[in-house]
Design an enzyme around this catalytic site. Structure first.
Site, short mmCIF file in Angstrom:
data_model
loop_
_atom_site.label_atom_id
_atom_site.label_comp_id
_atom_site.label_asym_id
_atom_site.label_seq_id
_atom_site.Cartn_x
_atom_site.Cartn_y
_atom_site.Cartn_z
N LYS A 122 0.85 -1.18 0.00
CA LYS A 122 0.00 0.00 0.00
C LYS A 122 0.88 1.23 0.00
O LYS A 122 2.04 1.19 0.47
CB LYS A 122 -0.90 0.02 1.24
CG LYS A 122 -2.17 0.84 1.05
CD LYS A 122 -3.18 0.10 0.18
CE LYS A 122 -4.51 0.85 0.10
NZ LYS A 122 -5.54 0.05 -0.58
N SER A 365 -7.97 -5.91 -11.02
CA SER A 365 -6.60 -5.42 -11.20
C SER A 365 -5.68 -6.57 -11.62
O SER A 365 -4.79 -6.39 -12.46
CB SER A 365 -6.08 -4.79 -9.90
OG SER A 365 -6.60 -3.51 -9.71
#
Length: 432
Positions: A122, A365
């Site tokens: 992240k 994704s």
């Protein structure tokens, strides 16, 4: 305060001391709860408590007025045992290293829960992007990409959009990385514009995943979608896309809350009209076909399905005791605190946790990443069919695990996912 989450090894990072209600503290408590269900793999459990790599970067840019400002950026790779890191990048004034650590860890679990060949990562920058011009935003994005370029790549770590980031920002990231390596590398990010290697179906994928898991959960607990009342916190891509699908299935959205306020209509809000209003007014507040109520009163709205699709830490014990919903679908990451989870379980409110509920986005994704490598692209119908199949099968496995051990869906999701992560860790061994 002392960190009791690491009785044998100490804190993850010496300058991160999480409280039980912080994002990282919430994640650690979730790990603690799953350890009894890991069997022999529990000896590797500390792997889950230690991010593999945390990068803090300075992002200096020249503003339009000629001044130079510095912003703090982060990229955390929590675990890479199952494949390259995968996770979004958020631009928000309250982004912290601890928050990004937690989000990267939840990505590790999420990717494993739907059995994708990714680890968790992240990123974020502490900035209010609404205060930047388009040119300043581009400079910020390109400098940040260059700074984290040391650890990202199509086979290393693949960023994606998150809070306040979008396809344009992914295009700038892809271009910057490509210029630095001397070759076009479309696979370095996902969530790109379609004509730059993006995937059809990606924008609505997270919301679609929320709907698919919600539909399956509702069927299993005997909650008909026809006439079901839905309350929604967050009216971005995730919330609005999920709401549209629930309405198409016969439900009605009776309450919506975003940063501007809360509007309700017991007979059902017109989503198309609300969307137009929100786009023009900058939020749902002031919508003429809905009654405005106090934001805290949102948690008292009579509904069957609640979808928290905003930020983490929204459902605490007090709110959990007040909820009227039978089913909570976590469109956001970490919206429910651990002690609130216990309250909801005691009250018989079923929670479909974020790490499976909102995994539709990272699943598509993955499809985008695969399509970029093969230079062969699927239709949107093909994308949706593949997405639905993966989500239904993943939830089925988790549900069976929950029934087997008589545990919540969240603990069951962690049990399935962490078992896969730690098996990979065990089989790879330690180097050197």
């Amino acid at each position: 305060m002392a960190n009791e989450a690491f009785p044998s090894t100490g804190s993850t990072l010496s300058y991160v001391q999480p409280s039980s209600h912080s994002p990282w503290g919430t994640y650690l408590s979730q790990v603690d709860r799953v350890v009894p269900y890991l069997g022999p793999l529990a000896r590797w459990a500390d792997t889950l408590r230690h991010p593999k790599r945390a990068l803090i970067v300075d992002v200096p840019i020249e503003m339009d007025d000629g001044t130079v400002r510095h912003f703090e950026g982060y990229r955390v790779q929590h675990n890479l045992s199952r494949g390259p890191g995968k996770g979004g990048v958020r631009y928000h004034p309250q982004v912290t290293l601890e928050e990004v650590m937690a989000l990267s860890a939840w990505m590790t679990v999420k990717n494993a829960a739907v059995n994708l060949p990714f680890g968790g990562a992240k990123g974020g920058i502490r900035v209010d992007p609404k205060q930047l011009s388009l040119k300043e935003l581009e400079k910020l994005t390109r400098r940040y990409t260059s700074e984290i370029g040391l650890i990202i790549g199509p086979q290393q770590d693949i960023p994606a959009p998150d809070v306040n980031t979008n396809a344009q920002i992914m295009a700038w990231m892809m271009d910057t990385y490509s210029m630095n390596v001397g070759a076009t590398a479309t696979g370095v990010v996902t969530g790109k514009p379609i004509h730059l290697g993006g995937s059809l179906g990606r924008v609505k994928a997270t919301g679609r995943g929320v709907f698919v898991t919600g539909r399956e959960a509702a069927r299993r607990i005997g909650l008909p979608l026809e006439g079901a009342r839905v309350a929604l916190q967050g009216f971005g891509n995730v919330g609005s896309s999920a709401a549209e699908l629930f309405v198409a299935a016969g439900g009605r959205v009776v309450a919506v809350q975003d940063h501007s306020g809360t509007v309700i209509n017991p007979h059902g809000l017109d989503l198309a009209a609300l969307s137009r209003h929100a786009q023009e007014a900058g939020g749902v507040a002031g919508f003429r076909d809905g009654e405005r109520i106090d934001n805290e009163a949102f948690w008292d709205v009579a509904c069957d399905i609640l979808i928290p699709a905003a930020l983490e830490g929204q459902i605490d014990v007090a709110r959990a005791q007040r909820l009227k919903a039978r089913l909570v679908l976590e469109g956001a990451n970490g919206p429910t605190m651990s002690d609130a989870d216990d309250v909801l379980a005691e009250r018989g409110v079923l929670v479909v946790p974020d790490v499976i509920c909102n995994a539709g986005g990272v699943t598509v994704s993955y499809f985008e990443w695969v399509q970029d490598f093969s230079s062969f692209f699927w239709t949107e119908d093909e994308i949706n069919v593949r997405l639905d199949k993966i989500m239904v099968e993943a939830l089925g496995k988790i549900w069976d695990t929950a029934d087997q051990h008589r545990i919540t869906l969240r603990t069951a999701t962690f049990a399935v996912a962490c078992g896969r992560i730690l098996m990979a860790r065990q089989e790879r061994g330690l180097y050197p």
